[in-house]
Structures are given as structure tokens and as C-alpha cells.
Design a protein around this motif. Structure first.
Motif, PDB file in Angstrom:
ATOM      1  N   LEU A 188       6.618   3.852  -7.271  1.00  0.00           N
ATOM      2  CA  LEU A 188       5.505   2.972  -6.915  1.00  0.00           C
ATOM      3  C   LEU A 188       5.715   1.568  -7.481  1.00  0.00           C
ATOM      4  O   LEU A 188       5.396   0.563  -6.823  1.00  0.00           O
ATOM      5  CB  LEU A 188       4.189   3.571  -7.420  1.00  0.00           C
ATOM      6  N   VAL A 189       6.264   1.498  -8.672  1.00  0.00           N
ATOM      7  CA  VAL A 189       6.570   0.191  -9.273  1.00  0.00           C
ATOM      8  C   VAL A 189       7.686  -0.494  -8.494  1.00  0.00           C
ATOM      9  O   VAL A 189       7.613  -1.673  -8.147  1.00  0.00           O
ATOM     10  CB  VAL A 189       6.953   0.353 -10.749  1.00  0.00           C
ATOM     11  N   ASP A 190       8.739   0.266  -8.179  1.00  0.00           N
ATOM     12  CA  ASP A 190       9.883  -0.311  -7.475  1.00  0.00           C
ATOM     13  C   ASP A 190       9.507  -0.822  -6.082  1.00  0.00           C
ATOM     14  O   ASP A 190      10.066  -1.816  -5.601  1.00  0.00           O
ATOM     15  CB  ASP A 190      10.998   0.722  -7.344  1.00  0.00           C
ATOM     16  N   LEU A 191       8.554  -0.143  -5.435  1.00  0.00           N
ATOM     17  CA  LEU A 191       8.123  -0.567  -4.100  1.00  0.00           C
ATOM     18  C   LEU A 191       7.147  -1.739  -4.148  1.00  0.00           C
ATOM     19  O   LEU A 191       6.781  -2.283  -3.108  1.00  0.00           O
ATOM     20  CB  LEU A 191       7.468   0.608  -3.359  1.00  0.00           C
ATOM     21  N   GLY A 192       6.731  -2.126  -5.359  1.00  0.00           N
ATOM     22  CA  GLY A 192       5.783  -3.227  -5.485  1.00  0.00           C
ATOM     23  C   GLY A 192       4.406  -2.886  -4.967  1.00  0.00           C
ATOM     24  O   GLY A 192       3.701  -3.750  -4.423  1.00  0.00           O
ATOM     25  N   VAL A 193       3.995  -1.636  -5.164  1.00  0.00           N
ATOM     26  CA  VAL A 193       2.697  -1.178  -4.656  1.00  0.00           C
ATOM     27  C   VAL A 193       1.561  -1.854  -5.417  1.00  0.00           C
ATOM     28  O   VAL A 193       1.552  -1.885  -6.657  1.00  0.00           O
ATOM     29  CB  VAL A 193       2.594   0.356  -4.772  1.00  0.00           C
ATOM     30  N   THR A 194       0.615  -2.416  -4.681  1.00  0.00           N
ATOM     31  CA  THR A 194      -0.551  -3.067  -5.280  1.00  0.00           C
ATOM     32  C   THR A 194      -1.855  -2.348  -4.953  1.00  0.00           C
ATOM     33  O   THR A 194      -2.900  -2.694  -5.486  1.00  0.00           O
ATOM     34  CB  THR A 194      -0.645  -4.516  -4.788  1.00  0.00           C
ATOM     35  N   ARG A 195      -1.793  -1.363  -4.048  1.00  0.00           N
ATOM     36  CA  ARG A 195      -2.968  -0.558  -3.704  1.00  0.00           C
ATOM     37  C   ARG A 195      -2.516   0.868  -3.451  1.00  0.00           C
ATOM     38  O   ARG A 195      -1.478   1.090  -2.821  1.00  0.00           O
ATOM     39  CB  ARG A 195      -3.655  -1.082  -2.438  1.00  0.00           C
ATOM     40  N   ILE A 196      -3.316   1.807  -3.920  1.00  0.00           N
ATOM     41  CA  ILE A 196      -2.982   3.221  -3.747  1.00  0.00           C
ATOM     42  C   ILE A 196      -4.189   3.943  -3.157  1.00  0.00           C
ATOM     43  O   ILE A 196      -5.327   3.711  -3.578  1.00  0.00           O
ATOM     44  CB  ILE A 196      -2.583   3.875  -5.084  1.00  0.00           C
ATOM     45  N   LYS A 197      -3.933   4.803  -2.162  1.00  0.00           N
ATOM     46  CA  LYS A 197      -4.996   5.628  -1.596  1.00  0.00           C
ATOM     47  C   LYS A 197      -4.577   7.089  -1.694  1.00  0.00           C
ATOM     48  O   LYS A 197      -3.490   7.466  -1.254  1.00  0.00           O
ATOM     49  CB  LYS A 197      -5.257   5.234  -0.134  1.00  0.00           C
ATOM     50  N   ILE A 198      -5.460   7.869  -2.304  1.00  0.00           N
ATOM     51  CA  ILE A 198      -5.222   9.309  -2.434  1.00  0.00           C
ATOM     52  C   ILE A 198      -5.860  10.000  -1.230  1.00  0.00           C
ATOM     53  O   ILE A 198      -7.048   9.821  -0.959  1.00  0.00           O
ATOM     54  CB  ILE A 198      -5.813   9.866  -3.731  1.00  0.00           C
ATOM     55  N   ALA A 199      -5.090  10.791  -0.498  1.00  0.00           N
ATOM     56  CA  ALA A 199      -5.602  11.559   0.628  1.00  0.00           C
ATOM     57  C   ALA A 199      -5.986  12.949   0.144  1.00  0.00           C
ATOM     58  O   ALA A 199      -5.111  13.761  -0.186  1.00  0.00           O
ATOM     59  CB  ALA A 199      -4.556  11.651   1.737  1.00  0.00           C
ATOM     60  N   GLY A 200      -7.288  13.207   0.041  1.00  0.00           N
ATOM     61  CA  GLY A 200      -7.747  14.522  -0.396  1.00  0.00           C
ATOM     62  C   GLY A 200      -8.521  14.482  -1.692  1.00  0.00           C
ATOM     63  O   GLY A 200      -8.428  13.526  -2.476  1.00  0.00           O
ATOM     64  N   GLY A 201      -9.275  15.553  -1.930  1.00  0.00           N
ATOM     65  CA  GLY A 201     -10.134  15.623  -3.097  1.00  0.00           C
ATOM     66  C   GLY A 201      -9.416  16.079  -4.347  1.00  0.00           C
ATOM     67  O   GLY A 201      -8.201  16.299  -4.346  1.00  0.00           O
ATOM     68  N   PRO A 202     -10.166  16.268  -5.435  1.00  0.00           N
ATOM     69  CA  PRO A 202      -9.563  16.668  -6.715  1.00  0.00           C
ATOM     70  C   PRO A 202      -8.860  18.019  -6.661  1.00  0.00           C
ATOM     71  O   PRO A 202      -7.967  18.276  -7.477  1.00  0.00           O
ATOM     72  CB  PRO A 202     -10.758  16.706  -7.675  1.00  0.00           C
ATOM     73  N   ASN A 203      -9.252  18.891  -5.737  1.00  0.00           N
ATOM     74  CA  ASN A 203      -8.553  20.166  -5.609  1.00  0.00           C
ATOM     75  C   ASN A 203      -7.176  19.999  -4.985  1.00  0.00           C
ATOM     76  O   ASN A 203      -6.319  20.875  -5.108  1.00  0.00           O
ATOM     77  CB  ASN A 203      -9.372  21.153  -4.777  1.00  0.00           C
ATOM     78  N   SER A 204      -6.978  18.884  -4.294  1.00  0.00           N
ATOM     79  CA  SER A 204      -5.673  18.606  -3.686  1.00  0.00           C
ATOM     80  C   SER A 204      -4.796  17.776  -4.617  1.00  0.00           C
ATOM     81  O   SER A 204      -3.604  18.063  -4.790  1.00  0.00           O
ATOM     82  CB  SER A 204      -5.860  17.872  -2.354  1.00  0.00           C
TER      83      SER A 204
ATOM     84  N   LEU B  27       0.836  -1.201   0.000  1.00  0.00           N
ATOM     85  CA  LEU B  27       0.000   0.000   0.000  1.00  0.00           C
ATOM     86  C   LEU B  27       0.868   1.248   0.000  1.00  0.00           C
ATOM     87  O   LEU B  27       1.927   1.289   0.616  1.00  0.00           O
ATOM     88  CB  LEU B  27      -0.895   0.000   1.253  1.00  0.00           C
ATOM     89  N   ALA B  28       0.378   2.290  -0.691  1.00  0.00           N
ATOM     90  CA  ALA B  28       1.003   3.608  -0.613  1.00  0.00           C
ATOM     91  C   ALA B  28      -0.090   4.668  -0.582  1.00  0.00           C
ATOM     92  O   ALA B  28      -1.123   4.536  -1.251  1.00  0.00           O
ATOM     93  CB  ALA B  28       1.931   3.856  -1.798  1.00  0.00           C
ATOM     94  N   TYR B  29       0.131   5.701   0.238  1.00  0.00           N
ATOM     95  CA  TYR B  29      -0.760   6.869   0.271  1.00  0.00           C
ATOM     96  C   TYR B  29      -0.118   7.971  -0.568  1.00  0.00           C
ATOM     97  O   TYR B  29       1.102   8.176  -0.520  1.00  0.00           O
ATOM     98  CB  TYR B  29      -0.952   7.370   1.693  1.00  0.00           C
ATOM     99  N   ILE B  30      -0.941   8.675  -1.315  1.00  0.00           N
ATOM    100  CA  ILE B  30      -0.496   9.798  -2.129  1.00  0.00           C
ATOM    101  C   ILE B  30      -1.199  11.053  -1.616  1.00  0.00           C
ATOM    102  O   ILE B  30      -2.423  11.059  -1.406  1.00  0.00           O
ATOM    103  CB  ILE B  30      -0.844   9.594  -3.622  1.00  0.00           C
ATOM    104  N   ALA B  31      -0.429  12.135  -1.376  1.00  0.00           N
ATOM    105  CA  ALA B  31      -1.016  13.392  -0.902  1.00  0.00           C
ATOM    106  C   ALA B  31      -0.298  14.558  -1.557  1.00  0.00           C
ATOM    107  O   ALA B  31       0.849  14.434  -2.001  1.00  0.00           O
ATOM    108  CB  ALA B  31      -0.911  13.493   0.620  1.00  0.00           C
ATOM    109  N   THR B  32      -0.974  15.690  -1.600  1.00  0.00           N
ATOM    110  CA  THR B  32      -0.330  16.878  -2.146  1.00  0.00           C
ATOM    111  C   THR B  32       0.756  17.359  -1.202  1.00  0.00           C
ATOM    112  O   THR B  32       0.628  17.269   0.024  1.00  0.00           O
ATOM    113  CB  THR B  32      -1.349  18.007  -2.369  1.00  0.00           C
TER     114      THR B  32
END
Length: 594
Positions: free
Chosen positions: A469-485, A425-430
Motif C-alpha cells: 500500500l505504501v509502495d503504490l502511494g495509496v492515499t485512500r482505502i476502502k474495506i469491502a465487507g463487515g468486521p466478520n470479513s 485508492l485501494a480496496y481491501i477484501a477478504t
């Protein structure tokens, strides 16, 4: 010794999921209405202490009498007219030896009576006239004490002296009125408000309506019979002074509800002093059964500043010490946003430091912890070489994690920490603002996942993040925040790498609630920080992630229903506020919803 980490990258494939915040069906119930009390008509105590002059200040007040005086014509204050017909006692005493020259009683009076003086007053300079009344209200004695200084002169040539004891001429005139109220033993929930209704003007100008500048209304809570004192709070008067409103505090009372207790007898005494620091006052007591508060028990971790708050969190999260610690600047957020989940991964507290120097208190905490490795996140502009050298001076190996900008620093934290993580898993945030990344920090730490910062306003995902993300072997991604972020274009590119869920809401408060509801099921413990300053959340996210407890963000002056609803859904029993009153006011700790 020190080590340094940086990073770079490219792309892959997947699916897109969306998750916006909605208030849960089992949100906390609305705050109950106030419980109304009415002041009783008959006082429990209504004492008056008044003086005309003072032995300690002979030139102030009092009455002049001749040394030929054989009678004192005493006039009582008109405010006591309802008690003129009752028995009054009097005495004339000397100053020097407090000898009583004359004493007696007046069975009934119209407000004026005569005190005989049976001996010459020659040789005396000052005397004291004491007039008292001890009428009863039911079984309660109500004392009145009137004290007048008589200045004896040899040149007045008068056998009678008028002693008008008027309130207007008194050196001091203090009335203490104490009333009960009804109903008795009403059920009140800790955190609920009560109102006490009295005659108009009572709560702004006293029981007689003539207190010009009374003090502030104070409220004391105690158990009947001396069974416990629960603290002091304040009350608020209505504009016409007929009603006072008091919130029954949650925090001082919750320790007094042991497991299984369903109520606690509490007396609430609301007091308006006649003047600031005056012993004379008007007060009403309300008697109630206080029920345990709805929602979680609240407590607070605070300090004189952001650095002390982080130190307190470090001690609480690692009381036995730790081999590793993270150190980030407390002056700005970009480099530090990804540090909390990394600290959780390495079993380390997160400490804050000024950029230019290591505080002695931070150095002492590193020594208490017994650290062997310290990870400094950010370049020399964030944490200077001077700070690094001082850390090395305690015998620790320093690993600086940095990048050309906040995004490269974030990727360096992720690659240097989570290469051995198997969460997928990886979280993505602005990286342009802090609330979403901070809210995700604890959840990511609990899931053993990084928080990777991106330029959220960009139309597409950068190649370096794709590759990472590929190198870490991420299989799930969660974006923290809405489209404005984080833009929809970035979301699309992320979905090509792995299934992607966006966690968001109408604002930073709802976005944090969505992140926590997604990350946790039920939880006995949760944390809350201000959503408008970053330092408390930086260190708090590391502790929350370690405990596996949600970390919510709030406005400073109350606790949003988005938060209370999520806490109810997760069955949280203890909510810990991180930060002082400037960050989260007493209303948040008292669970005042908004």
C-alpha cells in the motif's frame, strides 16, 4: 513468450471512516396490489364437440342399429338441458361418399327426439349421425356438434334404434368455453399481478367441474386487433379453483413502450385445457391498459455454462476486438478475485477456462479479439502450462501472474498492474470468500484501483500488504465487507496507512449495495449477478468496471429490496442480469422484490 510477477512488503499513517448500508430514502415503491377481474356470466363462445365412435377405429364406441331401422330415438346429453328448447339440426350421412340420407330440424325437444330413416339401410356397414345446435348468446353464435357412428347389422331385426348421447359414454367430449371479464381497460402496471374470479372449481376442474386431469394453466398476451404478441406465461389457481392469479410480465412488454408512451392496450387470455394438449378448454380474457413498469428495464446475458457466459460478455464488451485479455480458472475463485479491476485497467475482457485445457470456444474468442498479450492469473494448479502453451500457439505473449497463495497472487496483480495508477485508492477484501471482493471488483476497476486480498480473520494486517500500500502511494482505502470479513484489527492498521472507509451491511447483498452506492452517483446501467456463485461475477465485474456501471449481487429467487432501493437511488434505467435461470430466476428479471 511469457512473463511472471510476484510480490512482498511493510507500513505508514491515517484516519478511520465507517459506512454501513441503510435503505435509501427514495427506495423503490412497494409492489402494487393485484388488480381484480371478474369473469362475465355470459360466454363469448361455448362450443361443444363430442363423438361416439370413429370411422378410423370401428371397434371403439358407436351404436349398433338394424338394417331394418326406420327411426332413431336420439337422447341429448343432460349437460345441454338449458338448450333443449332451442332448434336442433340433424343429418344421417354415409361413410363412403358422405351422402346425406336424411336431414332436418327439431324445433323444440325435451331432450329426446326422433330422426326418421326414409330408406332401407341394407348394404351399408357404417353411417354417421350428426346433431348440431347453433344457439346465440347476444350476437355470438355458440355451436354444438355431436357426432355418432352407427354400425349397421342385418341380424338385429328392429325398426327403432336408441341413440343415447350421454357424456359418460362419449369417445370424446370437449367443451371450449370462452368468457370476457370486467372491469374493461383497467390500468395494470407491467410486473403487477392480476386475479380473475370465476365460479368455484373452474380453474381446477373446468366449467362443468368434472375435468379430472386438466392441463396446466397458460397465459397469452397480445394486442387487440392483431397489433402484437407479447409472449406466454403461466397462471396459478386457488385451491378451490375459483381464482387464477397471473403476473403480467415486465420483460416481453418493455420493448413495446416507446419513449413517451404512457400505456399499451393488452388482452390477457388465461386458458385451462381440458387435458394436456387437448383442444377443448376453458378460458377468460381480461382487457387492460398496461402501464410501463416501475424500476429499470431488465435483460439477461446467459449461456450454457460459466465459460459461455464469459464469452458472451467478452463479445459485448469488446465487439471490435482488444489487444489484451485476462484468462483465469473457472473452477475456483481465490486467484481470480483481483483480476477484474486489472482487466479494466488494461482495457481487456476476462475469460474463464478449465484448469487443464483451453476450450476451443475460448481459443476462438482470443483469436477474434486479436490479442497480443494475455495475462493468466494464478499458478499452474489454477491454469496449467498446457493452457498457456495453447494460448501461445495463437501468437500471443503470455504473462503469468501468480504467488505462493491467493494473497501473494493478489498483491502480484496489484503491483504488476496499478503501479502507474494515479487514483490513490485501494480496496481491501477478504480472500476467504468471494462475495465482497467480487462486488468490489467493478467499482475498483471503474476507479482504476486494485482489489487486494487479505486474511480477513487475522487480528492484524500482514507486513507485505502494508508495504505494498505504501509502495503504490495509496492515499485512500476502502474495506469491502463487515468486521466478520475483515477484522477491526486489520481496519486499525489500514487506518494508520491512509484514511479508511468500511463499506458493509448485514449480509453480502447489503455489502455490495453499500459498495456501489459509495462508488457511483447516478447510472443509466447496472448489472446483477448471483451472490452465491463466483464465475458470472468474475467476468461481469470486468465489463461493469469498463462501463462505469454498478454490479450488484442478488439471491437467486427474487431481487432484494436492498438492491431495488439502491437502483432507485441511482436512477438506473437498464438492469442486466448475468447468468442463466439457475443463477438468477425469472423472478429477478420480473423484478419480484423480497
Amino acid at each position: 513468450m511469457r512473463l511472471s510477477m510476484r510480490l512482498a512488503g511493510a507500513a505508514a499513517a491515517a484516519v478511520v471512516l465507517m459506512a454501513g448500508f441503510a435503505a435509501p430514502a427514495n427506495a423503490a415503491p412497494p409492489a402494487p396490489a393485484s388488480v381484480a377481474f371478474t369473469q362475465n356470466v355470459t360466454p363469448m363462445l361455448d362450443s361443444i364437440n363430442a363423438s361416439w365412435g370413429s370411422f378410423m377405429a370401428p371397434t371403439v364406441g358407436g351404436f349398433m342399429v338394424s338394417d331394418d331401422t326406420t327411426a332413431l330415438q336420439v337422447t341429448l346429453p343432460s349437460q345441454l338441458s338449458s338448450h333443449f328448447a332451442e332448434s336442433w339440426d340433424y343429418a344421417v350421412r354415409t361413410r363412403e361418399a358422405a351422402q346425406t340420407l336424411v336431414s332436418g330440424a327439431v324445433g323444440s325437444t325435451s331432450g329426446t327426439f326422433t330422426v326418421p330413416v326414409p330408406q332401407s339401410l341394407q348394404g351399408f356397414s357404417e353411417l354417421e349421425l350428426l346433431v348440431t345446435n347453433g344457439y346465440n348468446t347476444g350476437s355470438v353464435a355458440v355451436p354444438v356438434t355431436l357426432n355418432a357412428i352407427l354400425h349397421v347389422h342385418s341380424d338385429l331385426n328392429s325398426t327403432s334404434a336408441a341413440i343415447p348421447l350421454t357424456k359418460a359414454t362419449a369417445t370424446s367430449y370437449g367443451r371450449t368455453s370462452s368468457f370476457g371479464s370486467s372491469p374493461v381497460n383497467a390500468d395494470v402496471v407491467a410486473g403487477q399481478t392480476i386475479t380473475i374470479t370465476s365460479p368455484p372449481g373452474s380453474w381446477t376442474h373446468g366449467p362443468d367441474g368434472d375435468w379430472a386431469t386438466p392441463g396446466a394453466i397458460s397465459v397469452s398476451l397480445f394486442a387487440p386487433g392483431g397489433g402484437g404478441f407479447f409472449g406466454i406465461t403461466t397462471g396459478t389457481a386457488s385451491p378451490d379453483g375459483s381464482t387464477v392469479t397471473v403476473q403480467i410480465p415486465r420483460s416481453p412488454l418493455t420493448p413495446y413502450f416507446p419513449d413517451g408512451a404512457t400505456s399499451r392496450s393488452v388482452t390477457v387470455q388465461v386458458t385451462l385445457p381440458q387435458a394436456p394438449h387437448s383442444p377443448a378448454s376453458f378460458n377468460v380474457q381480461a382487457y387492460m391498459n398496461v402501464l410501463p413498469p416501475t424500476g429499470p428495464v431488465t435483460d439477461r446475458i446467459s449461456g450454457a455454462d460459466r465459460y459461455e457466459v464469459a464469452l458472451g460478455l467478452s463479445y459485448r464488451s469488446y465487439p471490435q476486438g482488444a489487444d489484451t485479455a485476462f484468462v483465469v480458472t473457472g473452477e475456483n475463485y481465490p486467484d481470480a478475485l483481483s483480476a477484474a479491476p486489472a482487466a479494466v485497467h488494461r482495457g481487456a475482457p476476462l475469460l474463464l477456462t478449465p484448469s487443464g485445457s483451453l476450450l476451443p470456444s475460448v481459443k476462438a474468442e482470443l483469436q477474434r479479439l486479436g490479442v497480443k498479450d494475455v495475462y493468466v492469473v494464478g499458478g499452474v494448479n489454477s491454469v496449467s502450462e498446457s493452457v498457456v502453451s495453447q494460448i501461445e500457439g495463437i501468437g500471443a505473449t503470455v504473462h503469468r501472474i501468480a504467488g505462493a497463495d491467493r494473497y501473494e497472487a493478489s498483491r502480484a496483480v496489484a503491483s504488476g498492474t496499478f503501479a502507474d495508477s494515479h487514483s490513490g485508492l485501494a480496496y481491501i477484501a477478504t480472500g476467504a470468500n468471494f462475495p465482497d471482493a467480487l462486488a468490489a471488483g467493478g467499482a475498483a476497476g471503474h476507479a482504476d484501483a486494485p482489489v487486494i486480498l487479505v486474511n480477513g480473520g487475522a487480528p492484524r494486517l500482514d507486513d507485505a500488504t502494508k508495504q505494498q500500500l505504501v509502495d503504490l502511494g495509496v492515499t485512500r482505502i476502502k474495506i469491502a465487507g463487515g468486521p466478520n470479513s475483515v477484522s477491526t484489527g486489520i481496519e486499525h492498521d489500514l487506518s494508520l496507512i491512509a484514511p479508511t472507509t468500511r463499506l458493509w451491511g448485514a449480509d453480502r447483498i447489503e455489502a455490495a449495495a453499500a459498495i456501489n452506492l459509495d462508488a457511483y452517483g447516478t447510472s443509466d446501467r447496472a448489472f446483477v449477478v448471483t451472490g452465491y456463485k463466483f464465475p458470472d461475477a468474475l467476468a461481469g465485474a470486468a465489463w461493469a468496471g469498463k462501463l462505469g456501471a454498478p454490479l450488484y449481487v442478488s439471491v437467486p429467487d427474487c431481487i432484494p429490496t436492498a438492491v431495488t432501493g439502491a437502483l432507485a437511488q441511482q436512477s438506473v434505467k437498464q438492469l442486466t442480469l448475468i447468468g442463466g435461470l439457475a443463477s438468477l430466476s425469472s423472478n429477478v428479471q420480473e423484478y419480484v422484490e423480497c
